[in-house]
Design a protein around this motif. Structure first.
Motif, PDB file in Angstrom:
ATOM      1  N   HIS A 126      32.082 -14.741  30.498  1.00 27.21           N
ATOM      2  CA  HIS A 126      32.111 -15.110  29.076  1.00 27.21           C
ATOM      3  C   HIS A 126      31.055 -14.359  28.265  1.00 27.21           C
ATOM      4  CE1 HIS A 126      35.098 -18.201  29.593  1.00 27.21           C
ATOM      5  NE2 HIS A 126      34.361 -18.872  30.452  1.00 27.21           N
ATOM      6  N   HIS A 167      33.168 -31.928  30.368  1.00 26.11           N
ATOM      7  CA  HIS A 167      33.336 -30.486  30.519  1.00 26.11           C
ATOM      8  C   HIS A 167      34.749 -30.057  30.128  1.00 26.11           C
ATOM      9  CE1 HIS A 167      32.719 -26.471  31.758  1.00 26.11           C
ATOM     10  NE2 HIS A 167      33.289 -26.539  32.940  1.00 26.11           N
ATOM     11  N   HIS A 212      34.440 -27.317  24.122  1.00 27.65           N
ATOM     12  CA  HIS A 212      35.499 -26.300  24.208  1.00 27.65           C
ATOM     13  C   HIS A 212      36.558 -26.628  23.154  1.00 27.65           C
ATOM     14  CE1 HIS A 212      33.593 -25.481  28.036  1.00 27.65           C
ATOM     15  NE2 HIS A 212      34.394 -24.460  28.270  1.00 27.65           N
ATOM     16  N   HIS A 227      36.037 -17.800  24.455  1.00 29.81           N
ATOM     17  CA  HIS A 227      35.693 -18.530  25.687  1.00 29.81           C
ATOM     18  C   HIS A 227      36.638 -19.715  25.894  1.00 29.81           C
ATOM     19  CE1 HIS A 227      32.379 -20.694  28.212  1.00 29.81           C
ATOM     20  NE2 HIS A 227      33.510 -21.351  28.331  1.00 29.81           N
ATOM     21  N   ASP A 237      39.415 -19.833  29.096  1.00 30.00           N
ATOM     22  CA  ASP A 237      39.315 -20.816  30.183  1.00 30.00           C
ATOM     23  C   ASP A 237      40.694 -21.347  30.569  1.00 30.00           C
ATOM     24  OD1 ASP A 237      36.645 -20.721  30.781  1.00 30.00           O
ATOM     25  OD2 ASP A 237      36.084 -22.501  29.636  1.00 30.00           O
TER      26      ASP A 237
HETATM   27 ZN   LIG Z   1      34.128 -22.865  29.693  1.00 26.74          ZN
END
Ligand SMILES: [Zn+2]
Length: 182
Positions: free
Chosen positions: A6, A48, A53, A90, A94
């Motif tokens: 990243h 997470h 994100h 990013h 993912d």
């Molecule tokens: Zn990530």
């Protein structure tokens, strides 16, 4: 994908600055590195791949601020633009890896990254089988070429550090869940 992938991607995003506004290329690359790291801070706070994100919402900030930076490039506008672009990229890429589970190779989940506008998880594409997979390191290596060759100073140093971290992480990746509760 792992952090070094990243962060290298964040530097790649700053490469066009070398042509159009070279005086801001370094600040752009450093902001790209920071934006590449930022979403994964939700490993430590919240959930997470969900709390920090944002595969859609980052773009709502990144695109307008990029236009502002193009019209009026300053340290602040360029830094904000590259930080936001890198965090946005990013969050999207993912999706093309595995989920956030500790052992994606053995116990895969179907949750890659959370898509807030529709209130659901995107299913992992697994083009990169898991973070720290050999192909992840290969991708990090390819993306690191600009950081090594067209930048120098701090950006080059951070790129080298990223690659070293990436190599070590790739080597130990499958043993990480035995030692770290993630
Ligand atoms: Zn990530």
């Amino acid at each position: 994908m792992m952090s070094p992938t990243h962060t290298a991607m964040g530097v790649v995003l700053a490469v066009p600055l070398l042509a159009v506004a070279p005086e801001f290329a370094v600040v752009g690359a450093l902001a790209g590195i920071a934006g590449g790291i930022f979403p994964d801070l939700d490993l430590f706070v919240g959930e997470h791949r969900r709390t920090l994100h944002f595969p859609v919402y980052y773009w709502l900030f990144a695109l307008p601020v990029s236009v502002v930076a193009a019209v009026q490039p300053t340290t602040l506008t360029v830094a904000l633009a590259l930080f936001a672009l890198s965090a946005a990229v990013h969050s999207v890429v993912d999706w093309f890896g595995a989920g956030p589970e500790p052992r994606p190779w053995a116990d895969p989940s179907n949750q890659a990254v959370y898509l807030h506008p529709s209130g659901r998880w995107l299913a992992p594409k697994r083009w990169i089988r898991y973070d720290g997979a050999p192909e992840d390191l290969l991708l990090a290596g390819v993306l690191s070429v600009p950081g090594l060759l067209v930048f120098d100073g701090t950006v080059r140093t951070l790129t080298v550090v990223g690659l070293v971290v990436g190599v070590v992480y790739t080597v130990v990746r499958k043993r990480v869940p035995d030692y770290v509760d993630i």
